[in-house]
Design an enzyme around this catalytic site. Structure first.
Site, PDB file in Angstrom:
ATOM      1  CB  CYS A   1      -1.800 126.450 -15.194  1.00 39.72           C
ATOM      2  SG  CYS A   1      -4.314 124.872 -14.670  1.00 39.72           S
TER       3      CYS A   1
ATOM      4  CG  HIS B 257      -4.199 129.828 -17.416  1.00 39.96           C
ATOM      5  ND1 HIS B 257      -3.442 129.300 -18.529  1.00 39.96           N
ATOM      6  CD2 HIS B 257      -5.658 128.644 -17.107  1.00 39.96           C
ATOM      7  CE1 HIS B 257      -3.575 127.851 -18.293  1.00 39.96           C
ATOM      8  NE2 HIS B 257      -4.663 126.957 -18.164  1.00 39.96           N
TER       9      HIS B 257
ATOM     10  CD  GLU C 117      -1.980 131.823 -20.148  1.00 36.83           C
ATOM     11  OE1 GLU C 117      -2.044 130.749 -20.067  1.00 36.83           O
ATOM     12  OE2 GLU C 117      -1.921 132.824 -18.928  1.00 36.83           O
TER      13      GLU C 117
ATOM     14  CB  SER D  82       4.413 136.269 -51.886  1.00 39.20           C
ATOM     15  OG  SER D  82       4.219 136.009 -50.297  1.00 39.20           O
TER      16      SER D  82
ATOM     17  N   GLY E  57       3.435 139.059 -50.005  1.00 39.72           N
ATOM     18  CA  GLY E  57       2.897 138.863 -48.531  1.00 39.72           C
ATOM     19  C   GLY E  57       3.593 139.749 -48.011  1.00 39.72           C
ATOM     20  CB  VAL E  58       3.060 140.872 -44.150  1.00 43.32           C
ATOM     21  CG1 VAL E  58       3.069 141.542 -43.314  1.00 43.32           C
ATOM     22  CG2 VAL E  58       1.742 141.288 -44.967  1.00 43.32           C
TER      23      VAL E  58
ATOM     24  CB  SER F 125       7.934 137.792 -49.007  1.00 40.78           C
ATOM     25  OG  SER F 125       7.007 137.781 -49.497  1.00 40.78           O
TER      26      SER F 125
END
Length: 510
Positions: A79, A168, A170, A222, A224-225, A227
């Site tokens: 673009c 585009h 993508e 935490s 979480g994923v 950490s």
């Protein structure tokens, strides 16, 4: 030596999508603002120029020395990148007679490795107001659409390949866009496509060994994923010289403190759990402003972490689960964000502790972190977990936080999330949770009148959390969850479902 593609960012809203598509092809890439210099190093295989909200004819339009780059490496302009390429080499770019936006069908004019195996009349996505009126003399058209005579082009001759796309590739609406980008990566840039989770783990662990040596790392975890994956990689490199700290701030999910510590133990991580619930409850007493609650939780966390860090000797590094979108945000074309929500980061830790940072995930997107986690053998329940805010349930309890309210919400949230998993809906949703409202209403249970709290259920679908749509959960499922919560959580007699999208609403209520 890792092969690499550099994406020069001119401010397009789609730049991260280009990077994700390149990564999905097992090719490593980095996004660099157009104005930042970079080295043409041996592993660099090609350059992609992003789109932009600017016009190439604007007085202060973003610009680079495309001629110099194109003499050294294969280049693909998308673009704005294509329009700038055409203009720099002597072509004509001007306002289109109409805004060229939306779906179009691609028609091949010449065969080329870039559009190899792309179907005739393949759907592409346009989004621009300028158009290339005339190509430079030594360029040729590869494809057109019904409205755009120059949809894809290349530079003729025996030099490095130089291409431009007016559409585009993508975005999702360009049906064979990833195939086209793959053609550029493999056919044009000769990438070997060997950047896999296994490759990443091997390279990262070796890099961590070199960076850390025989020194020690402390890290806040935490559950979480991000950490968890970061800690597992560091542990692979240095073993128990990684000291993890997991703090129970009183606003975790039901049984989360115990279950996360059990998982960490199974993974062999050296993690200490700190029960600090009462410290947080005391500090939150009487506080109802969302930002004040965030700051109290963030500040107290730093204090608790600091106390634990002071008990350890000779710590040189602080481990963090920073991922690539955080890095992109800080070095974007437009500069760092004016404000970052205080619960997005454990702010202040590096400054307080004077430690060097270890960030093994700073080159990965969230979905790539999950793939690496699976390769590392981290349990699916932890890898597939929905995002959870740093202040936890404190910003899902509107108003003042009390231990009693936390217990109510923990029970309701547990019933909701378990039901999503039992009905095979959890994996289809980006984020889900229950919110306890500061609202009581009249109800009838048996022959008795009740006056109890209301809970709101929230579930959204999203790709990256920047925008989100409310999840269209089945009515019978919502009815089941409502009955389960009301029948099993004493203190809640009404359940509602949030059908707001982001924007204008946010995913969390506070």
């Amino acid at each position: 030596m890792t092969e690499k593609i550099v994406i020069l960012d001119f401010g397009s809203q789609y730049t991260q999508l280009i990077a994700r598509a390149v990564r999905e092809a097992n090719v490593y890439c980095e996004i660099i603002p157009f104005h930042k210099s970079f080295e043409i190093e041996p592993g660099l295989k090609g350059i992609i120029l992003s789109g932009s909200p600017f016009s190439v004819n604007d007085e202060n339009a973003p610009s680079i020395n495309i001629q110099s780059i194109a003499n050294q490496l294969p280049v693909l302009g998308i673009c704005y990148g294509a329009q700038m390429t055409a203009k720099k080499f002597g072509g004509i770019v001007a306002k289109s007679n109409k805004r060229e936006y939306g779906r179009a069908l691609l028609h091949h004019k010449k065969s080329d490795e870039l559009i190899k195996d792309i179907s005739p009349a393949s759907q592409v996505w346009m989004s621009h107001s300028d158009t290339i009126k005339e190509l430079p003399a030594d360029f040729e058209i590869l494809a057109t659409t019904e409205n755009i005579p120059i949809a894809a082009f290349r530079k003729k001759g025996n030099g490095k390949p130089l291409y431009g796309l007016q559409f585009h590739p993508e975005v999702y609406h360009t049906i064979e866009g990833k195939k086209l980008l793959n053609n550029f990566l493999v056919n044009i840039c000769k990438c070997s496509q060997d950047w896999t989770p296994k490759h990443f783990i091997t390279d990262t662990v070796e890099g961590l060994k070199t960076q850390i040596g025989d020194r020690k790392v402390i890290m806040a975890l935490s559950g979480g994923v991000d950490s968890t994956v970061a800690a597992t990689l560091i542990h692979r490199a240095i073993g128990d010289r990684l000291f993890g700290i997991f703090v129970d701030n009183g606003v975790l999910r039901k049984d989360e403190f115990e279950s996360v510590l059990t998982t960490y133990n199974q993974l062999g991580l050296n993690v200490k759990g700190i029960d600090a619930k009462n410290i947080f409850y005391d500090a939150l007493k009487g506080k109802s402003d969302p930002e004040e609650k965030r700051k109290i939780i963030g500040g107290l966390f730093i204090d608790v972490f600091q106390d634990e860090a002071n008990n350890l000797k000779d710590i040189d590094f602080l481990g963090q689960g920073t991922i690539y979108p955080d890095v992109i945000e800080s070095i974007s074309v437009h500069g760092p964000s004016v404000t970052i929500k205080s619960h997005h980061n454990v702010g202040g830790l590096p400054e307080h502790l004077h430690l060097q940072l270890v960030e093994p995930l700073r080159s990965l997107f969230k979905d790539e972190v999950r793939k690496v986690g699976r390769e590392l053998g981290i349990p699916p329940d932890m890898i597939e977990r929905h995002p959870f805010p740093g202040p936890g349930l404190a910003i899902r309890i509107l108003g003042e936080i009390t231990p009693e309210k936390v217990q109510l919400l923990q029970q309701a949230d547990h019933i909701y999330v378990k039901a999503l998993k039992d009905h095979n809906l959890y994996a289809t949703i980006w984020q889900a949770g229950a919110i306890l409202l500061p609202v009581k209403s009249v109800g009838v249970m048996g022959d008795e009148r009740t006056y109890e709290f209301t809970v709101a259920l929230r579930a959204v679908t999203s790709v990256d959390g920047m925008t989100a749509d409310w999840a269209h959960l089945p009515y019978d499922f919502l009815a089941h969850v409502s009955n389960e919560i009301i029948n099993n959580v004493q203190g809640i007699n009404r359940v509602v479902y949030d059908i707001s999208s982001k924007p204008p609403a946010t995913i969390e209520w506070e």
